[in-house]
Design an enzyme around this catalytic site. Sequence first.
Site: not given
Ligand SMILES: Cc1cc2nc3c(=O)[nH]c(=O)nc-3n(C[C@H](O)[C@H](O)[C@H](O)COP(=O)(O)O)c2cc1C
Length: 778
Positions: A423-424, A501, A584, A632, A726
């Site tokens: 995931s981004p 993205q 955003y 997204r 994560r």
């Molecule tokens: C450090 C960090 C940076 C993130 N940056 C982005 C991002 O640039 N773009 C985005 O759409 N989501 C971003 N997210 C959200 C993640 O893509 C994801 O949707 C969210 O962490 C939930 O997934 P997880 O439970 O597997 O961590 C970020 C999350 C984390 C932890």
Amino acid sequence: MKIVCIGGGPAGLYFALLMKQLNPAHDITVVERNKPYDTFGWGVVFSDATMDNMRAWDGPTADTIQEAFNHWDDIELHFKDRVIRSGGHGFVGIGRKKLLNILQSRCEDLGVKLVFEAEVDSDLDFPDADLVIASDGINSRVRTRYADVFQPDIVVRPNRYIWLGTNKLYDAFTFLFERTEHGWFQAHVYKFDANTTTFIVECPEEVWLAHGLDQADQEQSIAFCEQLFAKNLQGAKLMTNARHLRGSAWLNFQRVVCGHWWLKNEHGSHVVLMGDAVHTAHFAIGSGTKLAIEDAIELTRQFKQLGDEPARIPEVLAAYQEARRVETLRIQNAAWNAMEWFEVCGKRYCDQLPPEQFMYSMLTRSQRISHENLRLRDKGWLEGYEKWFAQQAGVATVGAPPPPMFTPYTLRSVRLKNRIVVSPMAQYSAPDGLVGDYHLVHLGARAMGGAGLVMAEMTCVSPEGRITPSCPGLWTDAQGAAWKRVVDWVHAQSDAKIGLQIGHAGPKGSSCEPWTGGGMDQPLPAGNWPLLAASAQPYLPDGQVPRAMTRADMDQVREQFVAAVRRGADAGFDWLELHCAHGYLLSSFISPLTNRRTDDYGGSLENRLRYPLEIFRAVRQAWPAHLPISVRISAHDWVEGGITPSDAVEIARAFKAAGADMIDCSSGQVHPDQKPTYGRMYQTPFADRIRQEAGIATIAVGAISEADHANSILAAGRADLCAVARPHLANPAWTLSEAAKIGYTPMAWPRQYVSGKSQMEANFVREKAAAAAAPAKA
Ligand SMILES: Cc1cc2nc3c(=O)[nH]c(=O)nc-3n(C[C@H](O)[C@H](O)[C@H](O)COP(=O)(O)O)c2cc1C
Ligand SMILES: Cc1cc2nc3c(=O)[nH]c(=O)nc-3n(C[C@H](O)[C@H](O)[C@H](O)COP(=O)(O)OP(=O)(O)OC[C@H]3O[C@@H](n4cnc5c(N)ncnc54)[C@H](O)[C@@H]3O)c2cc1C
């Protein structure tokens, strides 16, 4: 002690007999309005675990119940002229009458006084009782009388059901689905004695009304159900024993939860709720009787442990509430999921999922049963299903089929080797918007880690569109070249695809990196840049105020998106994702919480989507036609008045109509007042709903942390891809590790790392064997 149980259902009777057995000196009376052999309903189901618990507390009752039980293992689905059966589910069924008669007779043997055909007005009818058990069922009068103390939260659900019986015998827990001109009906069918089967018919309120069943009496309702399920019933009759109910006998399920479970009344007697009076669980997981029985056991246990004299009652009741509250909430959550599945299945699954997948979805409806649980229950069936799933993905399976997460997925010309997406994740490590060695190593490692698609972090279309001064960009050719170095490396050294993205921070820009600003979204103390948004509303109450975009701003930002996307295509990215989530710029247009405009770009959802869709169309034009674009979104704002999951379906439909290939279903981060309900796979319901109702492929994301989660989501058709964020920070090779953990050895590793593969696999095998051996040793 003098104990009175108001209501002689399973809760009241079982508690009475357990307490009498604990101490025969107790004076215990059960007062019931019905005659001993008069009861509504047909059979109820238990699990083997409940029986073990009962046996530990009262052997004779458990033995008699055991003799009367019908045991069965299989679940059978009858759906669209198909019959699908799977085993290993282990249920026991017993007639409600039979169960009550066994409990009544045991009560009499032990010396409990049973008073039938006596209507109790309230707990105050028993002024000399030390303890009054309000086991008076779902419509508990006692609970209503003290509603201010018990704080009941009662939710009436939208489906209608009728509890019938039949003498046709079924050898599996059977689910029948029938389509009518107004919608779908389902029947939950299980045999509970040598001659009789429970037959519960259920449908949504609007389908029930459309058939005029609100006007039907019991005979007409039965005739309707007999005709509806005639193919299956083959002439067998349906029967009712709910003649005491006035009117139609079609009920709505009521979910009851109470904030407090006991009190002391004006006579000084303690009054405590038990069974359906204090909590209900939908019949979709058949656990209401189990909960009632386990309440009775727990209260007896507390008396046994803390002392069964009147002085101990308050302490005992407090301990009972504490012990049961958490456990019942756990069961109620699972029952809620299962109930919701049956409420929406007609609209969401029946016409969308093929029968094989429909069966899988139904079996995992409570979300307590996962892919690997199904394997334990019926390995043969699950492997057959995995084979079917793999075939749908175009994999010719000879030997063991790959688990769903390791099947390929193709969108436009791009074939992902598996269904896991990194995931981004913003890294705030690109000064001047330029990615460098950090990103080469970070994304390179994850590309080698086994995921099918590595999505790079939000990359900004302009300097003003950055979240922080260290976010990457694509507004210069130098930035394009820097990205190309990363993309080329990923392509040369791995078989992962890499996605871009693209986004604009809008009102959340000009912020600090989280480690310099003391957390997320904190404004820069100095060096700020002007912000743009749908409306002049800061993200944080005391944050920097953005400018509401003018039409000229919109044109300029659209051209910035187009230019950035062209650079992304030149850099060689395989996939594009348009970031319309998390508050955003584009998200600030979509949510009514952040868009306060009164022109063509504000107001209705159609208006609020106008600019994001304009950007999408421009980007789609600029992006190579053979490559996919996902969008997204925040599918839920988690704030009153914000975007809801049903709005998200409309948003997805609009992007689909504009040419989007897939919706990446995130949520929240749109408004600081959000109150998300976190939990395992907590955003997956949005991906599921959008996929089925908007008819577009989806990515599920959020707290998906094990292969078992991903396989369960994909196999049930709740999403097409799973994004994992994560866990990939802790372990770039998350996908390779999870493959090894579940024993999927055909997984290809980077050739340089191959000697680590068999070692990791062997370690997991050893760990599993040790875990399996541990209880045997203990
Ligand atoms: C450090 C960090 C940076 C993130 N940056 C982005 C991002 O640039 N773009 C985005 O759409 N989501 C971003 N997210 C959200 C993640 O893509 C994801 O949707 C969210 O962490 C939930 O997934 P997880 O439970 O597997 O961590 C970020 C999350 C984390 C932890
Ligand atoms: C369609 C349907 C299917 C179900 N299927 C299952 C299943 O498969 N498995 C399962 O475990 N559970 C099932 N249940 C739920 C199950 O019936 C209840 O959870 C269970 O009976 C709860 O036991 P209880 O003793 O708390 O309440 P009840 O069984 O409701 O007993 C309460 C008793 O109190 C009496 N009463 C109430 N008020 C008074 C009064 N003022 N004076 C005197 N007497 C009074 C009533 O007559 C009744 O006998 C189902 C329920 C429904 C509606």
